[in-house]
Design an enzyme around this catalytic site. Structure first.
Site, PDB file in Angstrom:
ATOM      1  N   CYS A 101      -1.976   2.920   9.188  1.00 13.71           N
ATOM      2  CA  CYS A 101      -3.022   1.986   8.746  1.00 13.71           C
ATOM      3  C   CYS A 101      -4.168   1.897   9.747  1.00 13.71           C
ATOM      4  O   CYS A 101      -5.293   1.562   9.379  1.00 13.71           O
ATOM      5  CB  CYS A 101      -2.477   0.576   8.600  1.00 13.71           C
ATOM      6  SG  CYS A 101      -1.055   0.404   7.557  1.00 13.71           S
ATOM      7  N   HIS A 108       0.871  -1.184   0.000  1.00 19.82           N
ATOM      8  CA  HIS A 108       0.000   0.000   0.000  1.00 19.82           C
ATOM      9  C   HIS A 108       0.907   1.234   0.000  1.00 19.82           C
ATOM     10  O   HIS A 108       1.972   1.211   0.630  1.00 19.82           O
ATOM     11  CB  HIS A 108      -0.847   0.079   1.293  1.00 19.82           C
ATOM     12  CG  HIS A 108      -2.111  -0.718   1.281  1.00 19.82           C
ATOM     13  ND1 HIS A 108      -2.569  -1.387   2.401  1.00 19.82           N
ATOM     14  CD2 HIS A 108      -3.046  -0.930   0.315  1.00 19.82           C
ATOM     15  CE1 HIS A 108      -3.715  -1.987   2.123  1.00 19.82           C
ATOM     16  NE2 HIS A 108      -4.029  -1.734   0.857  1.00 19.82           N
TER      17      HIS A 108
HETATM   18  N1  ARG Z   1      -3.650  -7.158   6.484  1.00 18.98           N
HETATM   19  C1  ARG Z   1      -4.071  -5.919   5.923  1.00 18.98           C
HETATM   20  C2  ARG Z   1      -4.066  -6.019   4.413  1.00 18.98           C
HETATM   21  O1  ARG Z   1      -3.185  -6.638   3.883  1.00 18.98           O
HETATM   22  C3  ARG Z   1      -3.225  -4.795   6.393  1.00 18.98           C
HETATM   23  C4  ARG Z   1      -3.689  -3.449   5.909  1.00 18.98           C
HETATM   24  C5  ARG Z   1      -2.792  -2.330   6.285  1.00 18.98           C
HETATM   25  N2  ARG Z   1      -3.333  -1.096   5.904  1.00 18.98           N
HETATM   26  C6  ARG Z   1      -2.684  -0.128   5.266  1.00 18.98           C
HETATM   27  N3  ARG Z   1      -3.304   0.993   5.077  1.00 18.98           N
HETATM   28  N4  ARG Z   1      -1.484  -0.274   4.797  1.00 18.98           N
HETATM   29  O2  ARG Z   1      -4.917  -5.522   3.732  1.00 18.98           O
END
Ligand code: ARG
Length: 292
Positions: free
Chosen positions: A268, A172
């Site tokens: 996050c 992300h």
């Molecule tokens: N396990 C989650 C996923 O892979 C973690 C999300 C983390 N969020 C972020 N905004 N980076 O989607």
């Protein structure tokens, strides 16, 4: 309105009541299920909440059972002024979160925009507003479709700069890129393809760019919550926190190791609800012009 009476930033968080690592949708999650300490996770989340609460008003959404990653509210959607573009998750493991976030936003009075059915978009995890100009940085390549750039430009009436993510550990945009106050940028260049790094360099002057080391990047230093002059993050080396201090930022470390097992940290776990409209942008632009 006098300065003191300006409203505090508002941040959405989700108490990790049903947080778990039960599937693998990013490399961080591999083999972490058995290692997860749920009590510790709850304590870490509370420390983050308390740190954020020093600078912002926190709003909460209940954690729906069966959707263990819902605690990562950054992925609920992307907000600008009174509009929210909802996420459409790439992985079925997270798609069930969508209606819960949609309901919360409508109840809170947001104007809710739903992306087309065949388009993936993962909200403020992959789309970050610049703090200096009216510009939206969008990450693509892992979760969000590159086509989402046009959709966001139309829905939110803002220029979008798409950046291609190439390292699966930084899946992300908010895992490797964080616009800070006064036009500064915290980022890990190796997470992007060459053309994207050039685009970042073309838009953010060298003296405003803070490139982090691989070690800091892997500690999710870029997954930071910047409120005023405070930068709240999981971990930062002494040299990074010195370099932030030199630019007027105070580093606040809040260990979030249990959430790192799911591939997430401070940023996050939060979603800024009062993202700037035109007035706020103009107000922030002033000091930059003076400094230039
Ligand atoms: N396990 C989650 C996923 O892979 C973690 C999300 C983390 N969020 C972020 N905004 N980076 O989607």
């Amino acid at each position: 309105m006098p300065r003191e009476r300006r409203m505090k930033p508002r941040i959405l968080m989700c108490p990790p009541e049903h947080f778990d690592v039960r599937y693998v949708i990013n490399p961080w999650m591999e083999g972490q299920g058995e290692r997860l300490l749920r009590d510790l996770a709850l304590r870490q989340w509370r420390s983050l909440r308390d740190a954020v609460a020093l600078h912002a008003e926190i709003m909460l959404i209940d954690h729906a059972q069966g959707w263990p990653d819902m605690t990562f509210t950054a992925n609920a959607g992307l907000i600008r002024r009174n509009k929210v573009v909802l996420s459409r998750f790439r992985h079925p493991q997270r798609q069930g979160e969508e209606p819960f976030f949609a309901a919360w936003f409508s109840e809170a009075g947001f104007d809710v925009v739903v992306p087309p059915e065949d388009m993936h978009f993962e909200g403020a995890g992959d789309a970050l507003l610049d703090r200096r100009e009216a510009l939206l940085w969008m990450g693509y390549g892992h979760r969000t479709d590159v086509r989402a750039a046009d959709m966001l430009e139309n829905a939110l009436d803002i220029e979008v700069e798409p950046l291609r993510l190439v390292d699966p550990r930084f899946y992300h945009l908010d895992t490797c890129f964080c616009p800070l106050a006064r036009g500064y940028l915290l980022y890990y260049p190796a997470a992007f393809d060459f053309a994207s790094v050039r685009r970042i360099e073309a838009r953010v002057p060298a003296d405003r760019r803070i490139a982090v080391s691989e070690i800091d990047a892997l500690g999710f230093a870029c997954n930071a919550v910047n409120l005023g002059d405070s930068v709240i993050l999981n971990a930062a080396s002494e040299s990074l926190s010195r370099s932030l201090a030199g630019r007027g930022f105070r580093t606040l470390r809040v260990p979030l190791g249990e959430f790192m097992r799911a591939g997430g940290a401070a940023k996050c776990l939060t979603l800024r609800l009062d993202e700037p409209g035109k007035v706020a942008l103009r107000r922030e632009r002033q000091p930059i012009a003076e400094a230039a």
